[in-house]
Design an enzyme around this catalytic site. Structure first.
Site, PDB file in Angstrom:
ATOM      1  N   HIS A   9       0.816  -1.207   0.000  1.00  7.67           N
ATOM      2  CA  HIS A   9       0.000   0.000   0.000  1.00  7.67           C
ATOM      3  C   HIS A   9       0.857   1.267   0.000  1.00  7.67           C
ATOM      4  CE1 HIS A   9       1.057   0.792   4.202  1.00  7.67           C
ATOM      5  NE2 HIS A   9       0.903  -0.497   4.411  1.00  7.67           N
ATOM      6  N   GLU A  82      -1.910  -7.303   7.268  1.00  2.61           N
ATOM      7  CA  GLU A  82      -0.580  -7.294   7.854  1.00  2.61           C
ATOM      8  C   GLU A  82      -0.551  -8.224   9.075  1.00  2.61           C
ATOM      9  OE1 GLU A  82       2.548  -7.275   7.928  1.00  2.61           O
ATOM     10  OE2 GLU A  82       2.976  -5.155   7.506  1.00  2.61           O
TER      11      GLU A  82
END
Length: 221
Positions: A9, A82
């Protein structure tokens, strides 16, 4: 064979100050939004059969820019989040040795089974995290056999894929830099993940960004 673009990202405010995010849902900052648009523009001439994203908004926002120019919808998957860092989440990296000396030492030593102190979310060991991520990457690689897909996720996710492709042990130190909004190319063939190229951020340099801005807002140039 499946072509897989693994993408981290764009930047967040917490990335910029080195504050650990994990499962905490932090949006892109202004720079991260610019990075995501530059990334999408760089990929617009590559036909992607699917854009798959972690469900955390920093990944969703990045994937959304890519999907928009590809004319596809973004498929969200919480399994691509994550790693969860438990009580480490929300803390500055620089504060961790003082707040959690024993747990931080085990983390820095890459102990695959080291646990995090309790926090808002339940932490994961390296072994648990690696198993989760590789299960999901393998699932999409097989589902989209013979196609090209983008998976937009997080630094730890990219590191798992790198380790798998390089056949590195879980306790080996990180040997690569993982850039925000980078393009990392893999292929999946005969049940094996292979690294094709790593850390492409050419689309983020000043000249590339100027070109993108000119294309997006021609009236201003």
């Amino acid at each position: 064979m499946t072509e897989i673009l693994l993408i981290r990202h764009g930047e967040t405010a917490w990335n910029a100050v080195k504050r650990l995010q994990g499962h905490l849902d932090i949006p892109l900052n202004a720079e991260g939004t610019r990075q995501a648009k530059a990334l999408a523009y760089a990929l617009q001439n590559e036909k992607l059969d699917a854009v798959i994203s972690s469900d955390l908004q920093r990944a969703v926002q990045t994937a959304g820019e890519i999907a928009r120019l590809q004319g596809v919808s973004t498929r969200l998957d919480a399994g691509l989040r994550e790693r969860c860092f438990g009580g480490f989440e929300g803390q500055l990296y620089s504060d961790l040795p003082h707040l959690f000396p024993l747990e931080h030492a085990a983390w820095r030593a890459h102990d695959p089974d080291a646990e995090f102190p309790p926090g808002e979310n339940q932490g994961e060991t390296i072994r648990q995290f690696h198993r989760r991520i590789m299960t999901h990457i393998t699932y999409y690689a097989k589902q989209f056999e013979g196609k090209k897909i983008a998976i937009v996720a997080h630094g730890g996710v990219l590191e798992c894929a790198y380790r798998a492709a390089k056949d590195l042990p879980l306790d080996a130190p990180r040997e690569v830099t993982i850039y925000n909004a980078s393009i990392n190319r893999f292929s999946y063939d005969q049940d094996r993940l292979l690294l094709v190229s790593w850390g492409d951020i050419a689309h983020l340099d000043a000249d590339a960004v100027d070109e993108i801005n000119a294309a997006i807002n021609p009236q201003k140039h």
